[in-house]
Motif scaffolding. Structure first.
Motif, PDB file in Angstrom:
ATOM      1  N   ALA A 142      37.839  43.975  35.142  1.00 43.10           N
ATOM      2  CA  ALA A 142      36.485  43.419  35.268  1.00 43.10           C
ATOM      3  C   ALA A 142      35.849  43.728  36.613  1.00 43.10           C
ATOM      4  N   LEU A 143      36.634  44.269  37.557  1.00 43.72           N
ATOM      5  CA  LEU A 143      36.086  44.634  38.859  1.00 43.72           C
ATOM      6  C   LEU A 143      35.644  46.101  38.901  1.00 43.72           C
ATOM      7  N   THR A 144      35.589  46.714  37.721  1.00 44.69           N
ATOM      8  CA  THR A 144      34.943  48.026  37.562  1.00 44.69           C
ATOM      9  C   THR A 144      33.667  47.772  36.750  1.00 44.69           C
ATOM     10  N   PRO A 145      32.709  48.738  36.747  1.00 41.57           N
ATOM     11  CA  PRO A 145      31.414  48.483  36.080  1.00 41.57           C
ATOM     12  C   PRO A 145      31.568  48.037  34.625  1.00 41.57           C
ATOM     13  N   TRP A 146      30.785  47.009  34.259  1.00 36.60           N
ATOM     14  CA  TRP A 146      30.834  46.469  32.894  1.00 36.60           C
ATOM     15  C   TRP A 146      30.140  47.421  31.930  1.00 36.60           C
ATOM     16  N   LEU A 147      30.636  47.450  30.698  1.00 36.71           N
ATOM     17  CA  LEU A 147      30.216  48.468  29.740  1.00 36.71           C
ATOM     18  C   LEU A 147      29.093  47.992  28.816  1.00 36.71           C
ATOM     19  N   PHE A 148      28.244  47.099  29.324  1.00 36.52           N
ATOM     20  CA  PHE A 148      27.114  46.597  28.531  1.00 36.52           C
ATOM     21  C   PHE A 148      26.003  46.183  29.498  1.00 36.52           C
ATOM     22  N   ALA A 149      24.853  45.855  28.950  1.00 33.64           N
ATOM     23  CA  ALA A 149      23.690  45.503  29.782  1.00 33.64           C
ATOM     24  C   ALA A 149      23.970  44.255  30.615  1.00 33.64           C
ATOM     25  N   LYS A 150      23.225  44.098  31.694  1.00 40.35           N
ATOM     26  CA  LYS A 150      23.402  42.936  32.575  1.00 40.35           C
ATOM     27  C   LYS A 150      23.212  41.643  31.788  1.00 40.35           C
ATOM     28  N   PRO A 151      24.154  40.706  31.897  1.00 39.01           N
ATOM     29  CA  PRO A 151      24.033  39.450  31.152  1.00 39.01           C
ATOM     30  C   PRO A 151      23.073  38.460  31.819  1.00 39.01           C
ATOM     31  N   ASP A 152      22.610  37.502  31.006  1.00 33.76           N
ATOM     32  CA  ASP A 152      21.797  36.389  31.523  1.00 33.76           C
ATOM     33  C   ASP A 152      22.693  35.342  32.167  1.00 33.76           C
ATOM     34  N   ILE A 153      23.907  35.224  31.631  1.00 37.10           N
ATOM     35  CA  ILE A 153      24.798  34.138  32.040  1.00 37.10           C
ATOM     36  C   ILE A 153      26.228  34.669  32.135  1.00 37.10           C
ATOM     37  N   VAL A 154      26.931  34.215  33.164  1.00 33.95           N
ATOM     38  CA  VAL A 154      28.378  34.455  33.248  1.00 33.95           C
ATOM     39  C   VAL A 154      29.070  33.099  33.267  1.00 33.95           C
ATOM     40  N   VAL A 155      30.084  32.971  32.417  1.00 38.58           N
ATOM     41  CA  VAL A 155      30.929  31.773  32.370  1.00 38.58           C
ATOM     42  C   VAL A 155      32.353  32.239  32.571  1.00 38.58           C
ATOM     43  N   SER A 156      33.095  31.626  33.507  1.00 34.53           N
ATOM     44  CA  SER A 156      34.469  32.109  33.693  1.00 34.53           C
ATOM     45  C   SER A 156      35.313  31.138  34.513  1.00 34.53           C
ATOM     46  N   ASP A 157      36.593  31.101  34.171  1.00 29.31           N
ATOM     47  CA  ASP A 157      37.606  30.450  35.005  1.00 29.31           C
ATOM     48  C   ASP A 157      38.204  31.592  35.829  1.00 29.31           C
ATOM     49  N   ILE A 158      37.762  31.688  37.077  1.00 32.82           N
ATOM     50  CA  ILE A 158      38.047  32.849  37.915  1.00 32.82           C
ATOM     51  C   ILE A 158      39.550  32.997  38.189  1.00 32.82           C
ATOM     52  N   PRO A 159      40.109  34.210  37.998  1.00 28.25           N
ATOM     53  CA  PRO A 159      41.524  34.425  38.342  1.00 28.25           C
ATOM     54  C   PRO A 159      41.752  34.256  39.846  1.00 28.25           C
ATOM     55  N   ILE A 160      42.889  33.669  40.186  1.00 28.70           N
ATOM     56  CA  ILE A 160      43.225  33.424  41.595  1.00 28.70           C
ATOM     57  C   ILE A 160      44.383  34.342  41.988  1.00 28.70           C
ATOM     58  N   GLY A 161      44.319  34.846  43.200  1.00 23.80           N
ATOM     59  CA  GLY A 161      45.433  35.660  43.691  1.00 23.80           C
ATOM     60  C   GLY A 161      44.950  36.912  44.390  1.00 23.80           C
ATOM     61  N   TYR A 162      45.869  37.854  44.563  1.00 21.05           N
ATOM     62  CA  TYR A 162      45.537  39.102  45.255  1.00 21.05           C
ATOM     63  C   TYR A 162      45.209  40.192  44.240  1.00 21.05           C
TER      64      TYR A 162
END
Length: 333
Positions: free
Chosen positions: A182-202
């Motif tokens: 997910a830290l490379t360019p997303w393969l669809f148009a820019k979203p209106d909303i992002v919802v996520s439980d962010i991964p923690i770590g290195y």
């Protein structure tokens, strides 16, 4: 033994039987079991599972009375079994399903802040889909079963995407899933909303981390900082993010550099510290972070700040909703 426990054990027996026959992980046997049940057919590839196992499974499946189970029970069972798969297969703890109460909090804020129009929503760390699907179900319920969303999910783990795919099917939710970093360019148009439980770590890819302002000066960078920066880059102007983040990045030493940087990049809308008892120890404590990307419709306002002591009863949610209404009336409406 209550009915759900009894059913859980019956499903477990089916999964174990298939796992042994195919010599695969618990997670793979889990997704194939639900795939078989949903399609009312036992998948056989290159003679596996063998005829004896197919006959055995057919009897076990019949005993489940799967078609008579409600959608809610199927979703509940699949969630419990996904938890077991994550433990059993030694998967990353970041992939544990997000507690349902957090989805309820996020859904409350989304109902207040989002315009009534078609919204493109992405979860860039979708895992098994629990957080996103629970939010969407609550928004649909509040909107007389009307769904006004186009959904996308990203994960770099194919097994987790298989879980999300089955879960989406059980929840009757349409979603496009992408297996990528997910830290490379997303393969669809820019979203209106992002919802996520962010991964923690290195984050292990130092070359890619060099593309981010939040890259560490030495050694591996924090994935959670990079994720938030990627979300800001990928959101459309005026778009919203509703994120579950480690509490440490919002205050104290962890947030001393990050929060000033974030405050320049976006408009902070809310920081909700979640109850301590939701997490096993203080190092795992999380908060809900809501922000809006800069844009023509976005403006600065007072940030909604609160710490939730517990969710022992419905009154705690009612109190939060009252505070939210007051803040919304004063700052947004």
């Amino acid at each position: 033994m209550n009915n759900i426990e009894e059913l859980f054990n019956k499903f477990l027996d089916c999964i174990n039987c298939l796992q042994e026959a195919l010599n695969v992980s618990f997670g793979e046997a889990l997704t194939e079991t639900f795939d078989n049940l949903e399609n009312n057919q036992i998948k056989v590839e290159l003679g596996a599972p063998d005829k004896e196992t197919v006959a055995k499974l057919s009897k076990k499946y019949a005993d489940l009375h799967y078609d008579e189970l409600t959608q809610q029970v199927k979703v509940q069972l699949f969630t419990y079994l996904t938890l077991k798969a994550i433990n059993e297969d030694g998967l990353d703890p970041n992939q544990m399903p997000t507690p349902p109460i957090i989805a309820t909090i996020i859904a409350m804020f989304m109902q207040k802040l989002l315009p009534d129009k078609k919204q493109v929503i992405v979860d860039p760390a979708i895992g098994s889909g629990n957080l996103l699907f629970s939010i969407i179900n609550q928004l649909k319920k509040a909107n007389h079963s009307r769904s006004n969303f186009q959904l996308f999910g990203i994960d770099n783990d194919e097994e987790m995407l298989n879980f999300a795919d089955i879960s989406a099917h059980l929840n009757k939710i349409d979603i496009e899933l992408f297996c990528q970093d997910a830290l490379t360019p997303w393969l669809f148009a820019k979203p209106d909303i992002v919802v996520s439980d962010i991964p923690i770590g290195y984050y292990p890819d130092d070359d890619n981390a060099a593309n981010f302002a939040t890259e560490a000066e030495k050694g591996h960078s924090f994935a959670h900082f990079l994720f938030i920066e990627q979300i800001i880059k990928s959101l459309r102007p005026d778009g919203y993010a509703f994120l579950v983040v480690p509490q440490a990045i919002l205050s104290g030493k962890g947030g001393s550099d990050f929060m000033p940087w974030l405050s320049e990049k976006v408009y902070l809308r809310a920081i909700i510290e979640l109850p301590d008892n939701l997490f096993q120890n203080k190092f795992n404590q999380k908060s809900v972070l809501v922000f809006q990307n800069h844009g023509e419709q976005a403006k600065n306002c007072e940030v909604f700040l609160t710490k939730l002591d517990s969710f022992k009863n419905e009154e705690d949610l009612i109190k939060l909703n009252v505070k939210l209404n007051e803040w919304y009336t004063k700052n947004i409406h």
